[in-house]
Scaffold this motif. Structure first.
Motif, PDB file in Angstrom:
ATOM      1  N   PHE A  44     -56.743  24.838  84.056  1.00  0.00           N
ATOM      2  CA  PHE A  44     -57.534  23.610  83.925  1.00  0.00           C
ATOM      3  C   PHE A  44     -57.984  23.383  82.486  1.00  0.00           C
ATOM      4  N   ALA A  45     -58.349  24.462  81.789  1.00  0.00           N
ATOM      5  CA  ALA A  45     -58.857  24.345  80.421  1.00  0.00           C
ATOM      6  C   ALA A  45     -57.837  23.733  79.470  1.00  0.00           C
ATOM      7  N   LYS A  46     -56.566  23.773  79.839  1.00  0.00           N
ATOM      8  CA  LYS A  46     -55.518  23.223  78.980  1.00  0.00           C
ATOM      9  C   LYS A  46     -55.273  21.733  79.233  1.00  0.00           C
ATOM     10  N   THR A  47     -55.933  21.169  80.244  1.00  0.00           N
ATOM     11  CA  THR A  47     -55.735  19.745  80.526  1.00  0.00           C
ATOM     12  C   THR A  47     -56.443  18.890  79.481  1.00  0.00           C
ATOM     13  N   ARG A  48     -55.962  17.686  79.295  1.00  0.00           N
ATOM     14  CA  ARG A  48     -56.537  16.771  78.310  1.00  0.00           C
ATOM     15  C   ARG A  48     -57.696  15.988  78.933  1.00  0.00           C
ATOM     16  N   ARG A  49     -58.706  15.731  78.127  1.00  0.00           N
ATOM     17  CA  ARG A  49     -59.880  15.016  78.642  1.00  0.00           C
ATOM     18  C   ARG A  49     -59.539  13.615  79.123  1.00  0.00           C
ATOM     19  N   LEU A  88     -50.397  11.904  86.945  1.00  0.00           N
ATOM     20  CA  LEU A  88     -50.573  13.342  86.721  1.00  0.00           C
ATOM     21  C   LEU A  88     -49.254  14.092  86.804  1.00  0.00           C
ATOM     22  N   GLN A  89     -48.167  13.403  86.562  1.00  0.00           N
ATOM     23  CA  GLN A  89     -46.828  13.958  86.720  1.00  0.00           C
ATOM     24  C   GLN A  89     -46.584  15.175  85.827  1.00  0.00           C
ATOM     25  N   ASN A  90     -47.153  15.186  84.629  1.00  0.00           N
ATOM     26  CA  ASN A  90     -46.855  16.241  83.661  1.00  0.00           C
ATOM     27  C   ASN A  90     -47.884  17.367  83.639  1.00  0.00           C
ATOM     28  N   ILE A  91     -48.778  17.384  84.586  1.00  0.00           N
ATOM     29  CA  ILE A  91     -49.793  18.443  84.658  1.00  0.00           C
ATOM     30  C   ILE A  91     -49.376  19.453  85.721  1.00  0.00           C
ATOM     31  N   LYS A  92     -49.531  20.739  85.431  1.00  0.00           N
ATOM     32  CA  LYS A  92     -49.123  21.780  86.362  1.00  0.00           C
ATOM     33  C   LYS A  92     -49.889  21.661  87.680  1.00  0.00           C
ATOM     34  N   PRO A  93     -49.217  21.928  88.807  1.00  0.00           N
ATOM     35  CA  PRO A  93     -49.871  21.810  90.121  1.00  0.00           C
ATOM     36  C   PRO A  93     -51.166  22.614  90.234  1.00  0.00           C
ATOM     37  N   LEU A  94     -51.183  23.842  89.696  1.00  0.00           N
ATOM     38  CA  LEU A  94     -52.397  24.651  89.766  1.00  0.00           C
ATOM     39  C   LEU A  94     -53.522  24.003  88.969  1.00  0.00           C
ATOM     40  N   ALA A  95     -53.184  23.403  87.826  1.00  0.00           N
ATOM     41  CA  ALA A  95     -54.194  22.737  87.002  1.00  0.00           C
ATOM     42  C   ALA A  95     -54.783  21.537  87.731  1.00  0.00           C
ATOM     43  N   ILE A  96     -53.932  20.781  88.430  1.00  0.00           N
ATOM     44  CA  ILE A  96     -54.419  19.627  89.188  1.00  0.00           C
ATOM     45  C   ILE A  96     -55.375  20.086  90.286  1.00  0.00           C
ATOM     46  N   ALA A  97     -54.942  21.083  91.054  1.00  0.00           N
ATOM     47  CA  ALA A  97     -55.763  21.574  92.167  1.00  0.00           C
ATOM     48  C   ALA A  97     -57.093  22.119  91.669  1.00  0.00           C
ATOM     49  N   THR A  98     -57.056  22.891  90.578  1.00  0.00           N
ATOM     50  CA  THR A  98     -58.291  23.470  90.034  1.00  0.00           C
ATOM     51  C   THR A  98     -59.214  22.378  89.516  1.00  0.00           C
ATOM     52  N   ALA A  99     -58.651  21.427  88.781  1.00  0.00           N
ATOM     53  CA  ALA A  99     -59.455  20.335  88.230  1.00  0.00           C
ATOM     54  C   ALA A  99     -60.124  19.535  89.339  1.00  0.00           C
ATOM     55  N   ASN A 100     -59.397  19.301  90.431  1.00  0.00           N
ATOM     56  CA  ASN A 100     -59.981  18.586  91.560  1.00  0.00           C
ATOM     57  C   ASN A 100     -61.306  19.205  91.981  1.00  0.00           C
ATOM     58  N   PHE A 101     -61.303  20.544  92.088  1.00  0.00           N
ATOM     59  CA  PHE A 101     -62.497  21.230  92.578  1.00  0.00           C
ATOM     60  C   PHE A 101     -63.562  21.415  91.504  1.00  0.00           C
ATOM     61  N   VAL A 102     -63.163  21.444  90.259  1.00  0.00           N
ATOM     62  CA  VAL A 102     -64.154  21.480  89.185  1.00  0.00           C
ATOM     63  C   VAL A 102     -65.066  20.255  89.287  1.00  0.00           C
ATOM     64  N   PHE A 103     -64.470  19.122  89.625  1.00  0.00           N
ATOM     65  CA  PHE A 103     -65.234  17.879  89.679  1.00  0.00           C
ATOM     66  C   PHE A 103     -65.951  17.665  91.007  1.00  0.00           C
ATOM     67  N   ILE A 104     -65.396  18.168  92.115  1.00  0.00           N
ATOM     68  CA  ILE A 104     -66.024  17.884  93.411  1.00  0.00           C
ATOM     69  C   ILE A 104     -66.924  19.003  93.917  1.00  0.00           C
TER      70      ILE A 104
END
Length: 307
Positions: free
Chosen positions: A68-73, A184-200
């Motif tokens: 998740f930390a590697k995702t862009r703001r 979100l096509q270019n973001i890794k699946p684990l990053a998407i899933a983790t980011a989802n829960f960081v916010f919710i």
């Protein structure tokens, strides 16, 4: 990729595994709600949805924070919206719906997601569709209406207006599929899933305390039993399945990924019958109509063979 399985085959492996996992999720939700001898729920829907989100969030953030930390703001708003639509709202909506209708009905109505995905994709995202797919949508929605009407007759003690809550949850899932594919096509699946829960996750904590979750007796057998079902639901139905599904969306199309609902009604119906839920022949026929519609919507045109 393990065993060097080509994507053309791997997508079907993902599809079957996800169908089995998510087809089982509905009976797990029912068991997690629990019920005492007087018919009182062990957990309230808000408590169940919050606990499911909290446990899944802790697991995913602990294993996927670096990703998740590697995702862009600039992607965070879409990741947050994906979390709300793909996880947060459905967790509560399904829990509420299953206080009134059987788990098997929830599983079958959930199979309308490809139909709704197609509709929302056309209306909101400008995705074109064929006449065959339009026919599939009409047939599928007709089957869903017949399923609800047959259920009202077969189970007069259940409030089938709650089926509408399932359809709202399906709209959330369908919107999320289109968001993942488009933004979100270019973001890794684990990053998407983790980011989802960081916010919710913070939202889930607020709901948990607002719903008096802190007053639950975590030493009682009933609550511990419900927690056990929630943990199983989180590990397989949320964490593992969410990562696999995100990958499947990126590998294929929103409509193909949504066809995970092919087998889900069969799995959900099997668990429901084993758990003593009533199911009429008319509901079986309506289920068949819905599955036929999903096949029409998700079947891809054969490409001409090249020399």
């Amino acid at each position: 990729m393990p065993f060097n399985i080509p994507n053309s085959r791997l997508k079907y492996i993902y599809l079957v595994i996800l169908s089995i996992i998510w087809g089982t999720s509905f009976i797990l939700i029912k068991k997690a709600l629990g019920q005492d001898g007087d018919g009182n729920l062990t957990l309230q829907p808000l408590q169940l949805g919050a606990l499911r989100t909290m446990v899944s969030g802790v697991i995913l953030i602990s294993i996927g924070w670096n990703s998740f930390a590697k995702t862009r703001r600039k992607d965070w708003p879409w990741l947050a919206l994906s979390g709300l639509l793909g996880t947060f709202f459905p967790a509560f909506l399904f829990a509420y719906a299953q206080t009134e209708i059987d788990s098997a009905i929830s599983a079958i109505l959930n199979s309308t997601i490809p139909l709704i995905t197609l509709i929302l994709g056309a209306v909101l995202f400008g995705i074109s569709f064929s006449k065959r797919q339009l026919l599939g949508v009409i047939i599928g929605l007709t089957g869903a209406v017949c399923l609800v009407l047959a259920g009202m007759e077969n189970n007069p003690g259940q409030n089938y207006l709650f089926a509408g809550i399932i359809l709202i949850a399906c709209c959330c899932y369908a919107s999320n599929v289109n968001i993942i594919k488009r933004y979100l096509q270019n973001i890794k699946p684990l990053a998407i899933a983790t980011a989802n829960f960081v916010f919710i996750l913070p939202l889930a904590l607020i709901v948990f305390f607002w719903a008096d979750g802190d007053r639950l007796d975590f030493t009682s057998d009933a609550v511990l039993r419900s927690l056990g079902f929630i943990v199983i639901l989180c590990i397989f139905g949320t964490v593992a399945a969410k990562i696999m599904f995100n990958k499947l969306v990126q590998m294929t199309s929103p409509v193909f990924a949504s066809s995970v609902t092919y087998l889900m009604p069969v799995i959900g119906l099997t668990w429901g019958i084993l758990d003593g839920e009533d199911f009429s022949i008319w509901q079986v026929l309506a289920t068949g109509v819905i599955i036929l519609a999903v096949i029409l919507v998700t079947r891809e045109k054969k490409k001409p063979a090249s020399d």
